[in-house]
Design a protein around this motif. Structure first.
Motif, PDB file in Angstrom:
ATOM      1  N   ASP A   1       7.844 -68.122 -42.444  1.00 28.49           N
ATOM      2  CA  ASP A   1       8.811 -68.707 -43.379  1.00 28.49           C
ATOM      3  C   ASP A   1       9.960 -69.462 -42.721  1.00 28.49           C
ATOM      4  O   ASP A   1      10.667 -70.208 -43.392  1.00 28.49           O
ATOM      5  CB  ASP A   1       9.406 -67.609 -44.263  1.00 28.49           C
ATOM      6  N   TYR A   2      10.180 -69.256 -41.415  1.00 26.41           N
ATOM      7  CA  TYR A   2      11.347 -69.834 -40.750  1.00 26.41           C
ATOM      8  C   TYR A   2      10.985 -70.423 -39.395  1.00 26.41           C
ATOM      9  O   TYR A   2      10.041 -69.983 -38.749  1.00 26.41           O
ATOM     10  CB  TYR A   2      12.427 -68.758 -40.511  1.00 26.41           C
ATOM     11  N   PHE A   3      11.797 -71.391 -38.959  1.00 23.75           N
ATOM     12  CA  PHE A   3      11.803 -71.837 -37.567  1.00 23.75           C
ATOM     13  C   PHE A   3      12.833 -70.960 -36.867  1.00 23.75           C
ATOM     14  O   PHE A   3      14.003 -70.962 -37.250  1.00 23.75           O
ATOM     15  CB  PHE A   3      12.255 -73.301 -37.443  1.00 23.75           C
ATOM     16  N   ILE A   4      12.425 -70.209 -35.844  1.00 27.90           N
ATOM     17  CA  ILE A   4      13.349 -69.335 -35.119  1.00 27.90           C
ATOM     18  C   ILE A   4      13.976 -70.161 -33.995  1.00 27.90           C
ATOM     19  O   ILE A   4      13.277 -70.626 -33.104  1.00 27.90           O
ATOM     20  CB  ILE A   4      12.634 -68.096 -34.543  1.00 27.90           C
ATOM     21  N   GLU A   5      15.301 -70.342 -34.040  1.00 29.22           N
ATOM     22  CA  GLU A   5      15.975 -71.194 -33.064  1.00 29.22           C
ATOM     23  C   GLU A   5      16.581 -70.410 -31.902  1.00 29.22           C
ATOM     24  O   GLU A   5      16.532 -70.856 -30.771  1.00 29.22           O
ATOM     25  CB  GLU A   5      17.028 -72.039 -33.767  1.00 29.22           C
ATOM     26  N   GLU A   6      17.189 -69.260 -32.185  1.00 24.11           N
ATOM     27  CA  GLU A   6      17.765 -68.422 -31.128  1.00 24.11           C
ATOM     28  C   GLU A   6      17.413 -66.968 -31.407  1.00 24.11           C
ATOM     29  O   GLU A   6      17.310 -66.563 -32.559  1.00 24.11           O
ATOM     30  CB  GLU A   6      19.290 -68.562 -31.086  1.00 24.11           C
ATOM     31  N   LYS A   7      17.253 -66.192 -30.327  1.00 25.45           N
ATOM     32  CA  LYS A   7      16.952 -64.765 -30.475  1.00 25.45           C
ATOM     33  C   LYS A   7      18.028 -63.951 -29.765  1.00 25.45           C
ATOM     34  O   LYS A   7      18.537 -64.347 -28.726  1.00 25.45           O
ATOM     35  CB  LYS A   7      15.589 -64.434 -29.870  1.00 25.45           C
ATOM     36  N   TYR A   8      18.350 -62.805 -30.357  1.00 20.60           N
ATOM     37  CA  TYR A   8      19.326 -61.883 -29.785  1.00 20.60           C
ATOM     38  C   TYR A   8      18.757 -60.477 -29.837  1.00 20.60           C
ATOM     39  O   TYR A   8      18.020 -60.135 -30.756  1.00 20.60           O
ATOM     40  CB  TYR A   8      20.643 -61.896 -30.579  1.00 20.60           C
ATOM     41  N   GLU A   9      19.152 -59.653 -28.858  1.00 27.15           N
ATOM     42  CA  GLU A   9      18.783 -58.238 -28.868  1.00 27.15           C
ATOM     43  C   GLU A   9      20.012 -57.451 -29.277  1.00 27.15           C
ATOM     44  O   GLU A   9      21.083 -57.622 -28.695  1.00 27.15           O
ATOM     45  CB  GLU A   9      18.303 -57.800 -27.487  1.00 27.15           C
ATOM     46  N   ALA A  10      19.854 -56.597 -30.285  1.00 25.48           N
ATOM     47  CA  ALA A  10      20.977 -55.809 -30.777  1.00 25.48           C
ATOM     48  C   ALA A  10      20.602 -54.336 -30.808  1.00 25.48           C
ATOM     49  O   ALA A  10      19.464 -53.985 -31.106  1.00 25.48           O
ATOM     50  CB  ALA A  10      21.356 -56.269 -32.182  1.00 25.48           C
ATOM     51  N   GLY A  11      21.568 -53.498 -30.522  1.00 23.55           N
ATOM     52  CA  GLY A  11      21.387 -52.068 -30.721  1.00 23.55           C
ATOM     53  C   GLY A  11      21.571 -51.772 -32.193  1.00 23.55           C
ATOM     54  O   GLY A  11      22.036 -52.618 -32.961  1.00 23.55           O
ATOM     55  N   ILE A  12      21.224 -50.570 -32.600  1.00 26.06           N
ATOM     56  CA  ILE A  12      21.356 -50.209 -34.013  1.00 26.06           C
ATOM     57  C   ILE A  12      21.896 -48.791 -34.106  1.00 26.06           C
ATOM     58  O   ILE A  12      21.504 -47.910 -33.342  1.00 26.06           O
ATOM     59  CB  ILE A  12      20.016 -50.377 -34.753  1.00 26.06           C
ATOM     60  N   SER A  13      22.817 -48.567 -35.032  1.00 27.52           N
ATOM     61  CA  SER A  13      23.440 -47.264 -35.224  1.00 27.52           C
ATOM     62  C   SER A  13      22.559 -46.434 -36.159  1.00 27.52           C
ATOM     63  O   SER A  13      22.398 -46.783 -37.326  1.00 27.52           O
ATOM     64  CB  SER A  13      24.832 -47.462 -35.820  1.00 27.52           C
ATOM     65  N   LEU A  14      21.991 -45.344 -35.637  1.00 19.76           N
ATOM     66  CA  LEU A  14      21.052 -44.516 -36.401  1.00 19.76           C
ATOM     67  C   LEU A  14      21.430 -43.050 -36.342  1.00 19.76           C
ATOM     68  O   LEU A  14      22.125 -42.606 -35.424  1.00 19.76           O
ATOM     69  CB  LEU A  14      19.633 -44.657 -35.828  1.00 19.76           C
ATOM     70  N   ALA A  15      20.932 -42.285 -37.312  1.00 21.61           N
ATOM     71  CA  ALA A  15      21.058 -40.820 -37.296  1.00 21.61           C
ATOM     72  C   ALA A  15      19.882 -40.255 -36.497  1.00 21.61           C
ATOM     73  O   ALA A  15      18.877 -40.941 -36.277  1.00 21.61           O
ATOM     74  CB  ALA A  15      21.041 -40.286 -38.720  1.00 21.61           C
ATOM     75  N   GLY A  16      19.988 -39.013 -36.073  1.00 21.80           N
ATOM     76  CA  GLY A  16      18.958 -38.384 -35.249  1.00 21.80           C
ATOM     77  C   GLY A  16      17.593 -38.324 -35.905  1.00 21.80           C
ATOM     78  O   GLY A  16      16.569 -38.587 -35.269  1.00 21.80           O
ATOM     79  N   THR A  17      17.561 -37.993 -37.202  1.00 20.33           N
ATOM     80  CA  THR A  17      16.266 -37.891 -37.874  1.00 20.33           C
ATOM     81  C   THR A  17      15.629 -39.268 -38.051  1.00 20.33           C
ATOM     82  O   THR A  17      14.403 -39.379 -38.084  1.00 20.33           O
ATOM     83  CB  THR A  17      16.405 -37.218 -39.256  1.00 20.33           C
ATOM     84  N   GLU A  18      16.443 -40.315 -38.134  1.00 19.77           N
ATOM     85  CA  GLU A  18      15.892 -41.669 -38.237  1.00 19.77           C
ATOM     86  C   GLU A  18      15.188 -42.070 -36.944  1.00 19.77           C
ATOM     87  O   GLU A  18      14.132 -42.697 -36.970  1.00 19.77           O
ATOM     88  CB  GLU A  18      17.003 -42.673 -38.559  1.00 19.77           C
ATOM     89  N   VAL A  19      15.759 -41.689 -35.807  1.00 19.06           N
ATOM     90  CA  VAL A  19      15.135 -41.995 -34.521  1.00 19.06           C
ATOM     91  C   VAL A  19      13.812 -41.254 -34.403  1.00 19.06           C
ATOM     92  O   VAL A  19      12.795 -41.826 -33.965  1.00 19.06           O
ATOM     93  CB  VAL A  19      16.077 -41.619 -33.350  1.00 19.06           C
ATOM     94  N   LYS A  20      13.777 -39.995 -34.830  1.00 11.52           N
ATOM     95  CA  LYS A  20      12.528 -39.219 -34.776  1.00 11.52           C
ATOM     96  C   LYS A  20      11.468 -39.845 -35.664  1.00 11.52           C
ATOM     97  O   LYS A  20      10.290 -39.906 -35.301  1.00 11.52           O
ATOM     98  CB  LYS A  20      12.789 -37.772 -35.198  1.00 11.52           C
ATOM     99  N   SER A  21      11.867 -40.320 -36.824  1.00 11.64           N
ATOM    100  CA  SER A  21      10.939 -40.985 -37.732  1.00 11.64           C
ATOM    101  C   SER A  21      10.415 -42.283 -37.108  1.00 11.64           C
ATOM    102  O   SER A  21       9.233 -42.604 -37.231  1.00 11.64           O
ATOM    103  CB  SER A  21      11.629 -41.269 -39.054  1.00 11.64           C
ATOM    104  N   MET A  22      11.288 -43.016 -36.423  1.00 16.04           N
ATOM    105  CA  MET A  22      10.870 -44.258 -35.771  1.00 16.04           C
ATOM    106  C   MET A  22       9.909 -43.994 -34.619  1.00 16.04           C
ATOM    107  O   MET A  22       9.033 -44.798 -34.356  1.00 16.04           O
ATOM    108  CB  MET A  22      12.084 -45.036 -35.281  1.00 16.04           C
ATOM    109  N   ARG A  23      10.090 -42.878 -33.936  1.00 17.85           N
ATOM    110  CA  ARG A  23       9.148 -42.528 -32.861  1.00 17.85           C
ATOM    111  C   ARG A  23       7.734 -42.364 -33.410  1.00 17.85           C
ATOM    112  O   ARG A  23       6.755 -42.590 -32.709  1.00 17.85           O
ATOM    113  CB  ARG A  23       9.576 -41.249 -32.152  1.00 17.85           C
TER     114      ARG A  23
END
Length: 156
Positions: free
Chosen positions: A20-42
């Motif tokens: 849907d888009y032309f990607i012109e620039e990319k950035y890496e960002a950290g994200i603020s998460l709770a502990g159970t969210e990180v476990k779910s992402m694993r």
């Protein structure tokens, strides 16, 4: 779902953003998460298909990102669609905010992955494609696919 790519473990990918888009620039960002969210992402339970990035009062947030509740998290689980803060430098946030004010530009999440045990989000400054651009991109991909098929056939 989860594959090794240059030392990073991929959690979620937004293929629709590239369509849907032309990607012109990319950035890496950290994200603020709770502990159970990180476990779910694993476990790979994350989706960014309908997610977008908003900037409010000098802070960047990711909205619409779905992190399924952790099965063993009980009372510690957070709302799956809650707004989460992105961790970027002030200069990057200012630059993204100014660019997103221009007509036709937006900020979209591209990938969510683990980098050295930390959850990172790759975001992109994107310009919307018109319908004819999407057709042109699809035609190029078909052409490349045909060329690869013929190339493989020539070796058999």
């Amino acid at each position: 779902m989860a594959e090794e790519k240059s030392g990073n473990k991929l959690i979620a990918n937004n293929k629709k953003a590239y369509h849907d888009y032309f990607i012109e620039e990319k950035y890496e960002a950290g994200i603020s998460l709770a502990g159970t969210e990180v476990k779910s992402m694993r476990l790979g339970k994350c989706s960014i298909k309908e997610a977008w990035i908003s900037i409010d009062k000098g802070e960047a947030y990711i909205c619409g990102m779905n992190v399924s509740p952790y099965e063993k998290g009980n009372i510690f689980n957070k709302d799956p669609l809650r707004v989460r803060k992105l961790l970027l430098h002030k200069e990057q946030i200012r630059k993204l905010d100014q660019a997103s004010q221009v007509q036709g530009y937006t900020i979209v999440p591209l990938e969510v992955y683990f980098n050295r045990g930390k959850v990172k989000v790759e975001i992109g400054l994107a310009k919307g494609k018109k319908l004819y651009d999407k057709r042109e991109t699809a035609a190029k991909k078909d052409q490349q696919r045909e060329a690869q098929k013929e190339f493989k056939m020539s070796f058999k």
